[in-house]
Design a protein around this motif. Structure first.
Motif, PDB file in Angstrom:
ATOM      1  N   LEU A   1     134.864  46.070 -19.216  1.00  0.00           N
ATOM      2  CA  LEU A   1     133.897  46.152 -18.125  1.00  0.00           C
ATOM      3  C   LEU A   1     132.473  45.835 -18.557  1.00  0.00           C
ATOM      4  O   LEU A   1     131.673  45.377 -17.747  1.00  0.00           O
ATOM      5  CB  LEU A   1     133.938  47.554 -17.506  1.00  0.00           C
ATOM      6  CG  LEU A   1     135.258  47.939 -16.817  1.00  0.00           C
ATOM      7  CD1 LEU A   1     135.153  49.326 -16.229  1.00  0.00           C
ATOM      8  CD2 LEU A   1     135.616  46.929 -15.742  1.00  0.00           C
ATOM      9  N   LEU A   2     132.120  46.078 -19.802  1.00  0.00           N
ATOM     10  CA  LEU A   2     130.747  45.846 -20.246  1.00  0.00           C
ATOM     11  C   LEU A   2     130.593  44.383 -20.647  1.00  0.00           C
ATOM     12  O   LEU A   2     131.050  43.953 -21.705  1.00  0.00           O
ATOM     13  CB  LEU A   2     130.403  46.765 -21.420  1.00  0.00           C
ATOM     14  CG  LEU A   2     128.952  46.680 -21.920  1.00  0.00           C
ATOM     15  CD1 LEU A   2     127.980  46.977 -20.787  1.00  0.00           C
ATOM     16  CD2 LEU A   2     128.729  47.620 -23.083  1.00  0.00           C
ATOM     17  N   GLN A   3     129.955  43.594 -19.784  1.00  0.00           N
ATOM     18  CA  GLN A   3     129.737  42.170 -20.012  1.00  0.00           C
ATOM     19  C   GLN A   3     128.267  41.842 -19.766  1.00  0.00           C
ATOM     20  O   GLN A   3     127.620  42.458 -18.923  1.00  0.00           O
ATOM     21  CB  GLN A   3     130.618  41.328 -19.080  1.00  0.00           C
ATOM     22  CG  GLN A   3     132.105  41.555 -19.244  1.00  0.00           C
ATOM     23  CD  GLN A   3     132.619  41.062 -20.570  1.00  0.00           C
ATOM     24  OE1 GLN A   3     132.150  40.039 -21.079  1.00  0.00           O
ATOM     25  NE2 GLN A   3     133.571  41.777 -21.146  1.00  0.00           N
ATOM     26  N   ARG A   4     127.765  40.843 -20.503  1.00  0.00           N
ATOM     27  CA  ARG A   4     126.388  40.390 -20.300  1.00  0.00           C
ATOM     28  C   ARG A   4     126.380  38.877 -20.167  1.00  0.00           C
ATOM     29  O   ARG A   4     126.983  38.163 -20.970  1.00  0.00           O
ATOM     30  CB  ARG A   4     125.490  40.822 -21.459  1.00  0.00           C
ATOM     31  CG  ARG A   4     125.166  42.309 -21.445  1.00  0.00           C
ATOM     32  CD  ARG A   4     123.906  42.606 -22.227  1.00  0.00           C
ATOM     33  NE  ARG A   4     122.742  41.928 -21.675  1.00  0.00           N
ATOM     34  CZ  ARG A   4     122.035  42.368 -20.645  1.00  0.00           C
ATOM     35  NH1 ARG A   4     122.386  43.476 -20.017  1.00  0.00           N
ATOM     36  NH2 ARG A   4     120.981  41.698 -20.232  1.00  0.00           N
TER      37      ARG A   4
ATOM     38  N   GLU B   1     118.655  35.640 -10.813  1.00  0.00           N
ATOM     39  CA  GLU B   1     118.679  36.968 -10.190  1.00  0.00           C
ATOM     40  C   GLU B   1     120.118  37.463 -10.032  1.00  0.00           C
ATOM     41  O   GLU B   1     120.405  38.650 -10.235  1.00  0.00           O
ATOM     42  CB  GLU B   1     117.985  36.914  -8.829  1.00  0.00           C
ATOM     43  CG  GLU B   1     116.485  36.651  -8.914  1.00  0.00           C
ATOM     44  CD  GLU B   1     115.841  36.594  -7.543  1.00  0.00           C
ATOM     45  OE1 GLU B   1     116.570  36.796  -6.546  1.00  0.00           O
ATOM     46  OE2 GLU B   1     114.626  36.355  -7.464  1.00  0.00           O
ATOM     47  N   LEU B   2     121.016  36.543  -9.662  1.00  0.00           N
ATOM     48  CA  LEU B   2     122.428  36.911  -9.554  1.00  0.00           C
ATOM     49  C   LEU B   2     122.980  37.351 -10.907  1.00  0.00           C
ATOM     50  O   LEU B   2     123.704  38.351 -11.002  1.00  0.00           O
ATOM     51  CB  LEU B   2     123.227  35.724  -9.012  1.00  0.00           C
ATOM     52  CG  LEU B   2     124.752  35.892  -8.948  1.00  0.00           C
ATOM     53  CD1 LEU B   2     125.120  37.029  -8.001  1.00  0.00           C
ATOM     54  CD2 LEU B   2     125.413  34.593  -8.508  1.00  0.00           C
ATOM     55  N   ALA B   3     122.631  36.614 -11.977  1.00  0.00           N
ATOM     56  CA  ALA B   3     123.108  36.976 -13.316  1.00  0.00           C
ATOM     57  C   ALA B   3     122.561  38.338 -13.739  1.00  0.00           C
ATOM     58  O   ALA B   3     123.283  39.166 -14.307  1.00  0.00           O
ATOM     59  CB  ALA B   3     122.703  35.893 -14.316  1.00  0.00           C
ATOM     60  N   ALA B   4     121.261  38.575 -13.471  1.00  0.00           N
ATOM     61  CA  ALA B   4     120.668  39.866 -13.831  1.00  0.00           C
ATOM     62  C   ALA B   4     121.327  41.008 -13.055  1.00  0.00           C
ATOM     63  O   ALA B   4     121.610  42.078 -13.608  1.00  0.00           O
ATOM     64  CB  ALA B   4     119.162  39.834 -13.565  1.00  0.00           C
TER      65      ALA B   4
ATOM     66  N   SER C   1     127.549  45.408 -14.276  1.00  0.00           N
ATOM     67  CA  SER C   1     128.524  45.566 -15.354  1.00  0.00           C
ATOM     68  C   SER C   1     128.218  46.803 -16.194  1.00  0.00           C
ATOM     69  O   SER C   1     129.122  47.582 -16.535  1.00  0.00           O
ATOM     70  CB  SER C   1     128.523  44.316 -16.240  1.00  0.00           C
ATOM     71  OG  SER C   1     129.367  44.482 -17.348  1.00  0.00           O
ATOM     72  N   GLU C   2     126.936  47.000 -16.530  1.00  0.00           N
ATOM     73  CA  GLU C   2     126.560  48.179 -17.314  1.00  0.00           C
ATOM     74  C   GLU C   2     126.870  49.467 -16.557  1.00  0.00           C
ATOM     75  O   GLU C   2     127.391  50.435 -17.128  1.00  0.00           O
ATOM     76  CB  GLU C   2     125.071  48.109 -17.660  1.00  0.00           C
ATOM     77  CG  GLU C   2     124.715  46.980 -18.619  1.00  0.00           C
ATOM     78  CD  GLU C   2     123.224  46.894 -18.868  1.00  0.00           C
ATOM     79  OE1 GLU C   2     122.485  47.722 -18.289  1.00  0.00           O
ATOM     80  OE2 GLU C   2     122.799  46.004 -19.626  1.00  0.00           O
TER      81      GLU C   2
ATOM     82  N   THR D   1     130.095  54.206 -15.753  1.00  0.00           N
ATOM     83  CA  THR D   1     130.865  55.039 -14.822  1.00  0.00           C
ATOM     84  C   THR D   1     132.316  55.158 -15.266  1.00  0.00           C
ATOM     85  O   THR D   1     132.933  56.227 -15.157  1.00  0.00           O
ATOM     86  CB  THR D   1     130.793  54.439 -13.408  1.00  0.00           C
ATOM     87  OG1 THR D   1     129.420  54.321 -13.013  1.00  0.00           O
ATOM     88  CG2 THR D   1     131.522  55.315 -12.404  1.00  0.00           C
ATOM     89  N   HIS D   2     132.860  54.037 -15.785  1.00  0.00           N
ATOM     90  CA  HIS D   2     134.250  54.061 -16.249  1.00  0.00           C
ATOM     91  C   HIS D   2     134.415  55.020 -17.425  1.00  0.00           C
ATOM     92  O   HIS D   2     135.404  55.771 -17.496  1.00  0.00           O
ATOM     93  CB  HIS D   2     134.669  52.650 -16.658  1.00  0.00           C
ATOM     94  CG  HIS D   2     136.095  52.541 -17.092  1.00  0.00           C
ATOM     95  ND1 HIS D   2     137.149  52.697 -16.233  1.00  0.00           N
ATOM     96  CD2 HIS D   2     136.643  52.314 -18.320  1.00  0.00           C
ATOM     97  CE1 HIS D   2     138.284  52.564 -16.889  1.00  0.00           C
ATOM     98  NE2 HIS D   2     138.012  52.325 -18.162  1.00  0.00           N
ATOM     99  N   GLU D   3     133.452  54.999 -18.343  1.00  0.00           N
ATOM    100  CA  GLU D   3     133.514  55.930 -19.475  1.00  0.00           C
ATOM    101  C   GLU D   3     133.435  57.376 -19.002  1.00  0.00           C
ATOM    102  O   GLU D   3     134.171  58.248 -19.487  1.00  0.00           O
ATOM    103  CB  GLU D   3     132.378  55.628 -20.450  1.00  0.00           C
ATOM    104  CG  GLU D   3     132.527  54.297 -21.179  1.00  0.00           C
ATOM    105  CD  GLU D   3     131.358  54.013 -22.094  1.00  0.00           C
ATOM    106  OE1 GLU D   3     130.419  54.844 -22.116  1.00  0.00           O
ATOM    107  OE2 GLU D   3     131.375  52.977 -22.782  1.00  0.00           O
ATOM    108  N   GLU D   4     132.536  57.623 -18.049  1.00  0.00           N
ATOM    109  CA  GLU D   4     132.417  58.986 -17.525  1.00  0.00           C
ATOM    110  C   GLU D   4     133.697  59.414 -16.819  1.00  0.00           C
ATOM    111  O   GLU D   4     134.147  60.563 -16.961  1.00  0.00           O
ATOM    112  CB  GLU D   4     131.229  59.061 -16.563  1.00  0.00           C
ATOM    113  CG  GLU D   4     129.878  58.851 -17.243  1.00  0.00           C
ATOM    114  CD  GLU D   4     128.741  58.764 -16.243  1.00  0.00           C
ATOM    115  OE1 GLU D   4     129.033  58.749 -15.017  1.00  0.00           O
ATOM    116  OE2 GLU D   4     127.571  58.693 -16.670  1.00  0.00           O
TER     117      GLU D   4
END
Length: 430
Positions: free
Chosen positions: A218-221, A232-235, A241-242, A247-250
């Motif tokens: 899930l963590l992608q940059r 702006e879409l990429a940001a 993603s972050e 949230t997934h880790e939590e």
């Protein structure tokens, strides 16, 4: 077809359409303007020629009518801007079989001429000679006056033949239009390549990142390489993603906590709090399963119920705390000497039950007698100097009883027999 290709084609077609539209409108406007100016000058020249002709000869028929007028027109010279006819000595005869050459010096226009009674003298291919000019054509007709008297009418209707210079000018405009279209196509392609390269690269990064997220990472940059809407879409994607990864880790941590707590609750629900052995409810459920398996596969199963001798006296004589210590120690002795397949539980009060799957009655009775001896031999004086503990047991192994509960009832009857015959012993029956 990729988005990059679609973007380039859209830019190309847009550029071509814009150039074609602007060029076409400009070409049509210039052509119309040239035709209008040409017609206006030609009409003035024709009007002046008719006036001069009638002033010189007095009437239309005086000099052979149309033939005389054509010769008169040639003698006046071409319209300004037209190429003059070549001299007679430069004219070459047509090659054999070429047919009759068209007369040179013919004026590049033909207008309608009518007499003072609106009868057609020159029809310009529109009206016949002698035909009466219609009312609609008379409205735009210009009077030809000689010595203050109207002698004819000239109508601007007619045929205008573009001059050579005009044709060359229009051809040059067409060539310029085509060059403009070609230049626009090249420019659109170059712009499309430059613009779509960055767009395609960013979209490619986004596509790869989404696929990686679909695969579980899930963590992608995604690189942010510009300051436009795509950046702006990429940001926004990076921020999403972050947040999703966090949230997934939590959620995973919460899920593990819930699973641990659920397992703890399940264990608490099937364990006896004092002895840490399984409780009666769990034993009853598992005993039914073991009984069904033994009956289905025709395998042996032995049921045991044991009771601590004179336990009430222990509580009354040495205290309930001592009684609890005895229960815990007896439970530990039983638990530590069970096989993985065996099932032991505190059934209630000072009673304990055991299920021995895959165990015949003699083997089960021997195991119980060993456990009885270990309980008796335990150094109970460490708990209390005067304390002695023994246990009586009943063992039953006949599946014909019909249920696990019925087998326990049979074992309980054997337990009472052990109590009645002196306690601290194992009674069994097939």
């Amino acid at each position: 077809m990729s988005l990059r290709t679609k973007f380039m084609l859209a830019l190309l077609f847009t550029g071509l359409a814009a150039v074609a539209m602007v060029g076409g409108l400009a070409y049509a406007g210039m052509t119309k303007k040239v035709d209008s100016l040409r017609r206006e000058r030609a009409a003035e020249h024709f009007h002046a020629s008719v006036t001069a002709y009638l002033a010189q000869y007095g009437s239309w028929e005086a000099n052979r009518g149309k033939q005389g007028f054509d010769a008169f027109m040639r003698s006046r010279g071409p319209l300004a801007g037209d190429r003059p006819p070549p001299p007679d000595d430069e004219r070459r005869p047509p090659p054999p079989g070429a047919g009759r050459p068209e007369p040179r010096g013919e004026p590049p226009y033909h207008f309608i001429l009518a007499d003072q009674e609106y009868r057609v003298l020159l029809g310009a291919g529109v009206y016949k000679h002698g035909e009466l000019l219609p009312e609609a054509a008379r409205k735009n007709a210009q009077a030809v006056e000689v010595n203050g008297r109207v002698v004819a009418y000239v109508s601007p209707e007619g045929v205008i033949t573009p001059s050579r210079q005009e044709l060359q000018y229009l051809a040059a405009m067409r060539d310029a239009l085509w060059f403009g279209v070609a230049g626009a196509a090249v420019l659109a392609l170059v712009l499309g390549v430059l613009l779509s390269r960055g767009l395609g690269r960013t979209l490619g990064h986004l596509t790869g990142a989404v696929r990686a997220m679909h695969g579980g990472s899930l963590l992608q940059r995604v690189p942010v390489e510009s300051k436009d809407e795509v950046a702006e879409l990429a940001a926004a994607f990076n921020a999403m993603s972050e947040k999703l990864a966090r949230t997934h880790e939590e959620l995973n941590a919460s899920h593990q906590t819930i699973l641990t707590q659920a397992e703890q609750m399940r264990e608490l629900s099937v364990r006896d709090a004092l002895t840490k052995l399984h409780n009666r409810r769990h034993f009853d459920e598992q005993a039914c399963t073991l009984f069904s398996h033994a009956v289905r596969h025709k395998r042996p199963l032995s049921m045991v119920i044991g009771d601590i001798d004179f336990f009430k006296k222990i509580n009354d004589q040495f205290s309930h705390a001592t009684g609890d210590a005895v229960l815990r120690q007896v439970g530990e002795i039983l638990r530590s000497h069970m096989r993985l397949s065996d099932l032991v539980a505190r059934y209630g009060g000072e009673e304990f039950v055991i299920a021995f799957p895959e165990t015949e009655l003699p083997q089960a009775a021997a195991l119980c007698d060993k456990l009885r001896a270990m309980i008796e031999a335990f150094p109970w004086h460490q708990v209390h100097p005067e304390l002695k503990v023994t246990m009586s047991m009943g063992v039953y192994a006949d599946l014909a009883a019909g249920t696990a509960e019925a087998m326990l009832q049979k074992a309980d009857a054997l337990l009472y027999r052990a109590k009645e015959t002196g306690r601290n012993r194992v009674c069994f029956a097939a």
